[in-house]
Design an enzyme around this catalytic site. Structure first.
Site, PDB file in Angstrom:
ATOM      1  N   GLY A 271       0.825  -1.198   0.000  1.00 39.07           N
ATOM      2  CA  GLY A 271       0.000   0.000   0.000  1.00 39.07           C
ATOM      3  C   GLY A 271       0.856   1.243   0.000  1.00 39.07           C
TER       4      GLY A 271
ATOM      5  N   ARG B 187      -4.197   8.147   8.269  1.00 40.74           N
ATOM      6  CA  ARG B 187      -4.403   6.855   7.614  1.00 40.74           C
ATOM      7  C   ARG B 187      -5.484   6.951   6.542  1.00 40.74           C
ATOM      8  NH1 ARG B 187      -3.628   5.310  13.134  1.00 40.74           N
ATOM      9  NH2 ARG B 187      -1.769   4.015  13.407  1.00 40.74           N
TER      10      ARG B 187
ATOM     11  N   PRO C 211      -5.627   2.657   5.254  1.00 36.09           N
ATOM     12  CA  PRO C 211      -6.411   2.617   6.496  1.00 36.09           C
ATOM     13  C   PRO C 211      -7.149   1.280   6.600  1.00 36.09           C
ATOM     14  CG  PRO C 211      -7.558   3.926   4.874  1.00 36.09           C
ATOM     15  CD  PRO C 211      -6.258   3.539   4.239  1.00 36.09           C
TER      16      PRO C 211
ATOM     17  N   SER D 218      -6.096  -6.398  10.640  1.00 39.19           N
ATOM     18  CA  SER D 218      -5.359  -6.443  11.907  1.00 39.19           C
ATOM     19  C   SER D 218      -5.950  -5.484  12.929  1.00 39.19           C
ATOM     20  CB  SER D 218      -3.884  -6.111  11.670  1.00 39.19           C
ATOM     21  OG  SER D 218      -3.748  -4.872  10.986  1.00 39.19           O
TER      22      SER D 218
ATOM     23  N   ASP E 142      -2.775  -1.310  18.479  1.00 41.45           N
ATOM     24  CA  ASP E 142      -3.166  -0.233  19.400  1.00 41.45           C
ATOM     25  C   ASP E 142      -3.402  -0.784  20.807  1.00 41.45           C
ATOM     26  OD1 ASP E 142      -3.733   2.036  17.300  1.00 41.45           O
ATOM     27  OD2 ASP E 142      -4.763   0.255  16.574  1.00 41.45           O
TER      28      ASP E 142
ATOM     29  N   ARG F 270      -0.161  -1.325  22.466  1.00 38.21           N
ATOM     30  CA  ARG F 270       0.380  -0.039  22.937  1.00 38.21           C
ATOM     31  C   ARG F 270      -0.313   0.396  24.227  1.00 38.21           C
ATOM     32  NH1 ARG F 270       0.078   2.374  16.785  1.00 38.21           N
ATOM     33  NH2 ARG F 270       2.214   1.841  16.152  1.00 38.21           N
TER      34      ARG F 270
ATOM     35  N   ARG G 212      -1.775  -1.534  26.501  1.00 43.27           N
ATOM     36  CA  ARG G 212      -1.357  -2.394  27.611  1.00 43.27           C
ATOM     37  C   ARG G 212       0.061  -2.058  28.068  1.00 43.27           C
ATOM     38  NH1 ARG G 212      -3.934  -8.322  25.863  1.00 43.27           N
ATOM     39  NH2 ARG G 212      -6.111  -7.586  25.789  1.00 43.27           N
TER      40      ARG G 212
ATOM     41  N   HIS H  11      -5.313  -6.485  31.005  1.00 42.68           N
ATOM     42  CA  HIS H  11      -6.363  -6.953  30.096  1.00 42.68           C
ATOM     43  C   HIS H  11      -7.254  -5.761  29.752  1.00 42.68           C
ATOM     44  CE1 HIS H  11      -4.936 -10.918  31.105  1.00 42.68           C
ATOM     45  NE2 HIS H  11      -5.138 -10.668  32.387  1.00 42.68           N
TER      46      HIS H  11
ATOM     47  N   HIS I 104      -8.864   1.875  13.617  1.00 38.82           N
ATOM     48  CA  HIS I 104      -7.415   1.920  13.803  1.00 38.82           C
ATOM     49  C   HIS I 104      -6.981   3.301  13.323  1.00 38.82           C
ATOM     50  CE1 HIS I 104      -3.226   0.909  13.931  1.00 38.82           C
ATOM     51  NE2 HIS I 104      -3.075   0.925  12.608  1.00 38.82           N
TER      52      HIS I 104
END
Length: 339
Positions: A104, A113, A146, A168, A173, A176, A178, A193, A200
């Site tokens: 892409g 995006r 995107p 995905s 994200d 990131r 967590r 958790h 996204h």
């Protein structure tokens, strides 16, 4: 009447006998479309984790894709055994179990995006039907941005069922999020958790009301060893940092590739191993909290059939409103491109 001769146990030469192989020994093939920074790193992560026995790299740039495959193959001695192939011929993708689409337009500093949508949708509209032709049973994992809009376009272009094509999404994200929560609380990231849901991109949201640290609801966390609770101010700061992470990395080094490579390899393992793992992938929603006809990330069960049940995660009224607003934003962009 004479007795028949006893049956011979030794097989004849023209009737070979093979021991039945259990399903767990079935070889797996993963194809990565796009040999750029993300595609090559995705391939590297898949090989290092031993995710698949055969890895095929496909790119229209013949010299580059062959060089990437050769460079990876030279390191096979130091990782789980696998075969690595690279070609500009789409036949290399044939009979893959999973196809990861990373090709892409490259995101530039200051570019969102969604700015990438037109070029990437045009590319996937051209390539995906050809990929489906050579690997009709493959799970199609969309990673290029995107991702939500492109995944929706991929579904329409491919004609495949919605479980077989997904993106995905916010798996990266969520990682990131967590990581930042773990940094603040001093708890191992594996015990955090919490999920990012929605786009996204800029309209994503953190599902704080259902988040836990171990078995402790995150909103009830009082802190340990001098580390304070996650107040509203702290949560907002973390959420903003998650949203800005990609832009920060792109500004510094031009592309995000390591973490997304690891995130993608983990999704692939959930598919190939039929793990039924809960991951916030981007898939077509149909009546989820009143949201339909848009690809968006919510915690979902991922296994050998692709994306399955979308889990009814407890959300606050504000979170439900934010998720619906995110759906509207993504849907509006898809409509701009005729989807």
């Amino acid at each position: 009447m004479s007795n028949p001769e006893p049956t011979q146990d030794v097989p004849t030469q023209d009737v070979p006998v093979q021991a039945a192989q259990p399903d767990r020994w079935r070889t797996s093939k993963v194809a990565v479309v796009g040999a750029g920074a993300v595609g090559a790193t995705m391939a590297y992560a898949l090989l290092m984790r031993g995710s698949a026995r055969t890895l095929a790299l496909y790119d229209v740039n013949k010299a580059k894709v062959e060089a990437q495959a050769l460079d990876l193959a030279h390191g096979i001695q130091f990782m789980p055994m696998a075969t690595v192939e690279g070609s500009d011929d789409i036949e290399i993708v044939r009979d893959a179990d999973v196809v990861i689409f990373t090709a892409g337009a490259k995101q530039k500093p200051g570019q969102t995006r969604l700015d990438l949508a037109e070029a990437t949708i045009a590319l996937i509209s051209k390539e995906l039907p050809r990929l489906v032709e050579v690997a009709p049973s493959a799970i199609q994992l969309i990673v290029t941005n995107p991702v939500d809009v492109v995944t929706y376009a991929a579904l329409k272009v491919s004609g495949l069922p919605s479980n077989q094509v997904f993106g995905s999404g916010t798996v990266l994200d969520t990682s990131r999020l967590r990581y930042l929560v773990a940094q603040h609380t001093g708890v191992a990231v594996q015990n955090v958790h919490a999920y990012i849901a929605g786009e996204h991109g800029d309209s994503q949201l953190a599902l704080w009301s259902s988040a836990t640290l171990g078995a402790v609801p995150l909103l009830d966390w009082t802190g340990i060893e001098g580390r304070g609770p996650l107040t509203r101010e702290v949560r907002e700061k973390i959420t903003d940092e998650v949203k800005d992470s990609a832009a920060t990395i792109i500004k510094g080094k031009g592309a995000t590739n390591y973490a997304v490579g690891l995130a993608g390899s983990r999704i692939v393992e959930a598919i190939l191993n039929d793990e039924h793992r809960i991951q916030p992938v981007s898939s077509l929603l149909d009546g989820y909290l009143g949201i339909s006809d848009v690809c968006l990330s919510v915690p979902s069960i991922v296994g050998s059939r692709g994306v399955g049940e979308r889990l009814p995660v407890p959300m606050s009224a504000d979170e439900v409103a934010a998720l619906r607003a995110s759906a509207d934003a993504v849907r509006a962009v898809a409509r701009q491109f005729g989807y």
